[in-house]
Scaffold this motif. Structure first.
Motif, mmCIF file in Angstrom:
data_model
loop_
_atom_site.group_PDB
_atom_site.id
_atom_site.type_symbol
_atom_site.label_atom_id
_atom_site.label_comp_id
_atom_site.label_asym_id
_atom_site.label_seq_id
_atom_site.Cartn_x
_atom_site.Cartn_y
_atom_site.Cartn_z
ATOM 1 N N LYS A 37 35.556 36.211 36.346
ATOM 2 C CA LYS A 37 35.777 37.621 36.045
ATOM 3 C C LYS A 37 37.206 37.900 35.566
ATOM 4 C CE LYS A 37 36.578 38.849 40.940
ATOM 5 N NZ LYS A 37 36.865 37.466 41.322
ATOM 6 N N TYR A 38 37.945 36.870 35.193
ATOM 7 C CA TYR A 38 39.367 37.044 34.871
ATOM 8 C C TYR A 38 39.600 37.969 33.678
ATOM 9 C CZ TYR A 38 39.376 33.890 30.785
ATOM 10 O OH TYR A 38 39.163 33.319 29.557
ATOM 11 N N LEU A 39 38.700 37.957 32.692
ATOM 12 C CA LEU A 39 38.889 38.827 31.532
ATOM 13 C C LEU A 39 38.797 40.299 31.928
ATOM 14 C CD1 LEU A 39 36.838 36.815 28.894
ATOM 15 C CD2 LEU A 39 39.317 37.180 28.875
ATOM 16 N N ASP A 40 37.845 40.623 32.776
ATOM 17 C CA ASP A 40 37.722 42.002 33.257
ATOM 18 C C ASP A 40 38.955 42.385 34.067
ATOM 19 O OD1 ASP A 40 35.223 42.279 32.089
ATOM 20 O OD2 ASP A 40 34.157 41.629 33.897
ATOM 21 N N GLU A 41 39.425 41.468 34.879
ATOM 22 C CA GLU A 41 40.594 41.762 35.722
ATOM 23 C C GLU A 41 41.848 41.978 34.875
ATOM 24 O OE1 GLU A 41 39.039 39.236 39.629
ATOM 25 O OE2 GLU A 41 40.288 38.266 38.098
ATOM 26 N N ALA A 94 41.824 43.054 31.694
ATOM 27 C CA ALA A 94 41.624 44.310 30.962
ATOM 28 C C ALA A 94 41.917 45.514 31.843
ATOM 29 C CB ALA A 94 40.191 44.377 30.431
ATOM 30 N N GLU A 95 41.505 45.454 33.105
ATOM 31 C CA GLU A 95 41.727 46.569 34.031
ATOM 32 C C GLU A 95 43.200 46.811 34.302
ATOM 33 O OE1 GLU A 95 39.565 45.335 37.432
ATOM 34 O OE2 GLU A 95 37.587 45.660 36.519
ATOM 35 N N ARG A 96 44.021 45.783 34.165
ATOM 36 C CA ARG A 96 45.443 45.881 34.500
ATOM 37 C C ARG A 96 46.355 45.835 33.288
ATOM 38 N NH1 ARG A 96 42.249 43.807 37.982
ATOM 39 N NH2 ARG A 96 42.545 44.023 40.229
ATOM 40 N N ARG A 141 40.458 40.901 24.114
ATOM 41 C CA ARG A 141 39.606 40.046 24.929
ATOM 42 C C ARG A 141 39.252 38.737 24.210
ATOM 43 N NH1 ARG A 141 36.277 41.947 29.186
ATOM 44 N NH2 ARG A 141 34.733 40.409 29.858
ATOM 45 N N GLU A 169 40.067 34.790 25.209
ATOM 46 C CA GLU A 169 39.020 33.771 25.347
ATOM 47 C C GLU A 169 39.336 32.550 24.490
ATOM 48 O OE1 GLU A 169 34.697 35.422 26.236
ATOM 49 O OE2 GLU A 169 35.589 36.463 24.519
ATOM 50 N N THR A 228 43.539 39.557 43.143
ATOM 51 C CA THR A 228 42.176 39.409 42.625
ATOM 52 C C THR A 228 41.552 38.162 43.236
ATOM 53 O OG1 THR A 228 43.001 38.204 40.693
ATOM 54 C CG2 THR A 228 42.709 40.574 40.449
ATOM 55 N N LYS A 261 33.866 33.867 41.793
ATOM 56 C CA LYS A 261 32.755 33.909 40.847
ATOM 57 C C LYS A 261 32.871 32.760 39.842
ATOM 58 C CE LYS A 261 30.529 36.852 37.381
ATOM 59 N NZ LYS A 261 30.575 38.150 36.660
#
Length: 515
Positions: A340-344, A346-348, A369, A373, A432, A436
């Motif tokens: 889930k690192y990409l979501d984390e 993006a959120e920050r 993103r 990747e 974080t 996952k």
């Protein structure tokens, strides 16, 4: 009130019998082919030398610039300026007094404040001059700065790149483009640039004034070059000279990797020392960045070669490098993250920035993103990162004890769940979990880039002798000049070395044109 002689906190060198302490024998007069005289002699053709030379010709001075490299070399890509017009357009403003205070604290107060304020007050002026020279041929951006309670950067790091439709310059961007802009100005204004010309030593007259240097030229002949108004040393740093590292920056030896900087062998510092200059006290400030392996570490869990957490990951590249060197082995560490690192990230994104914590992006930009990747896959393809479906498999690929990594991740996930890093104090927002699949580990290590130290200079960049008196006719700029750095290269403002080059160019040209 009696006049007091100013004493500078400086010394010539540790007395250990280093070979560089002994000057070369003078070249016999009969072997010197000719004498070339100009108003200003600049020794060194990197960013500092080219900036000083170009600004001097802009002020109407006759300039000869010598550089031992046969081709242009540029060793960085970012340019710092304090409160440029580009920053103003983006609504960015730096409080100069706060920046100065932070700089002094970060440098252990071992900084000559006059030189620090010279950079702070004239870096924007110098950067605007560079932009005006390039005109409509380039574009400019400002990098997003790193933000954190333990360490925060100032948002004054600029990058330049050539417009696609421009045919004036060859280089695409960064330091090479900056140097090309300056070199073009120097040559078009009638200055002389002699590459492949190595200065051997400086010369003084009977009154103690430095008059020029003796140099070996590409045709094999030895020539004397003189500057009637001044001699400016701009020869870069000493990171490629093992003896100078031993004398002035022994921590540089501990970095397991070194950026290739051929030619940065402290030539200017040696020549300055031979004519009596006072050098900065050891230890000189190194740039040791976590660029070995993966250039990105992020805010994720960091573990050493034993699979154990060892630091607060919420900090800057130099701190990560030093922490890593203090670990078993000391040559590399790992960032551990999960699927889930990409979501984390993006959120920050809006809370982070700066080198190593987030991919470099412009102020007002957004998280790319797909770019991240591709960056991750590139690391994996080069063998600098590993990917696994389980933590046990990840540990095997990392070559760390699986039991240690599993215990570390378990403890870290407990900290994340509690929202309070009682082990290392990382802010809760950057905690974080690692849970996952797939799991990733990024291998990174310390790398020595530069060593900042040189001759002591006053506010006019006039070199100070070991007797605390100014050496007439002799000036130093860029990494050949000391006084502005100590302890660590301050990433408070990325690109400040290039920013200093431009600020000092404004100053040295004013000083010499007034003579």
């Amino acid at each position: 009130m009696p006049e007091l002689e100013m004493k500078f906190y400086s010394q010539r060198s540790p007395k250990k019998g280093f070979s560089w302490e002994t000057p070369p024998a003078p070249v016999p007069e009969a072997d010197i082919a000719e004498t070339v005289t100009s108003e200003v002699l600049v020794i060194g053709g990197g960013i500092s030398g080219l900036a000083a030379s170009a600004r001097c010709v802009d002020k109407g001075l006759q300039v000869v610039t010598l550089d031992k490299n046969e081709k242009m070399r540029a060793l960085a890509g970012q340019i710092a300026a304090v409160n440029s017009r580009i920053m103003a357009e983006k609504g960015i403003h730096i409080d100069k007094k706060t920046l100065a205070a932070d700089w002094l604290k970060m440098s252990g107060s071992r900084v000559q404040e006059e030189l620090l304020w010279l950079f702070i007050n004239r870096s924007a002026e110098g950067f605007h001059w560079l932009l005006d020279l390039a005109g409509d041929n380039i574009e400019v951006g400002v990098y997003e700065a790193y933000k954190g309670p333990m360490f925060s950067e100032y948002p004054g790091t600029h990058h330049i790149w050539k417009k696609k439709e421009s045919t004036r310059y060859h280089h695409i961007g960064g330091g090479f483009l900056a140097c090309e802009i300056l070199e073009t100005e120097l040559l078009e204004r009638g200055g002389t640039l002699l590459r492949g010309t190595t200065a051997l030593y400086l010369e003084k007259n009977a009154d103690g004034r430095v008059t020029g240097c003796v140099a070996r030229c590409p045709d094999g002949k030895i020539r004397r070059y003189q500057g009637t108004k001044g001699v400016v040393v701009a020869t870069g740093d000493c990171s490629e000279d093992p003896e100078m590292l031993e004398a002035f920056c022994p921590i540089g030896f501990r970095a397991p990797q070194k950026w290739d900087r051929p030619g940065n062998t402290g030539d200017g510092q040696k020549m300055l020392y031979w004519v009596g200059a006072a050098l900065d006290n050891p230890e000189w400030a190194p740039t040791i960045h976590a660029l070995g392996g993966c250039g990105f570490q992020g805010f994720f869990l960091h573990v050493n070669r034993l699979g154990r957490r060892f630091m607060n990951e919420d900090t800057w590249m130099q701190a990560k490098s030093v922490r890593c060197m203090m670990q078993p082995g000391g040559d590399y560490a790992w960032s551990v993250l999960d699927g889930k690192y990409l979501d984390e990230m993006a959120e920050r994104f809006d809370e982070l920035g700066g080198q190593g914590m987030m991919p470099l992006s412009e102020v007002g930009g957004s998280f790319r993103r797909e770019h991240m990747e591709k960056t991750m896959q590139g690391y994996i393809d080069k063998g600098n990162a590993v990917k696994a479906d389980t933590l046990e498999e990840l540990a095997e690929k990392m070559d760390v004890p699986a039991e240690n990594l599993l215990a570390t991740v378990k403890r870290y996930n407990e900290i994340v769940a509690a929202g309070d890093d009682v082990d290392f104090g990382k802010r809760a927002r950057l905690l974080t979990s690692v849970e996952k699949a797939p799991f990733y580990a990024l291998k990174w290590g310390p790398m020595l880039l530069d060593v900042f130290g040189g001759a002591q200079v006053d506010g006019n960049l006039n070199v100070i002798g070991a007797d605390s008196k100014l050496i007439p006719g002799l000036y130093a700029v860029g990494n050949a000049a000391g006084g502005m750095y100590a302890v660590d290269y301050p990433l408070l403002l990325n690109g400040n070395s290039y920013g200093r080059a431009l600020a000092y160019a404004m100053q040295i040209a004013d000083v010499l044109s007034a003579k």
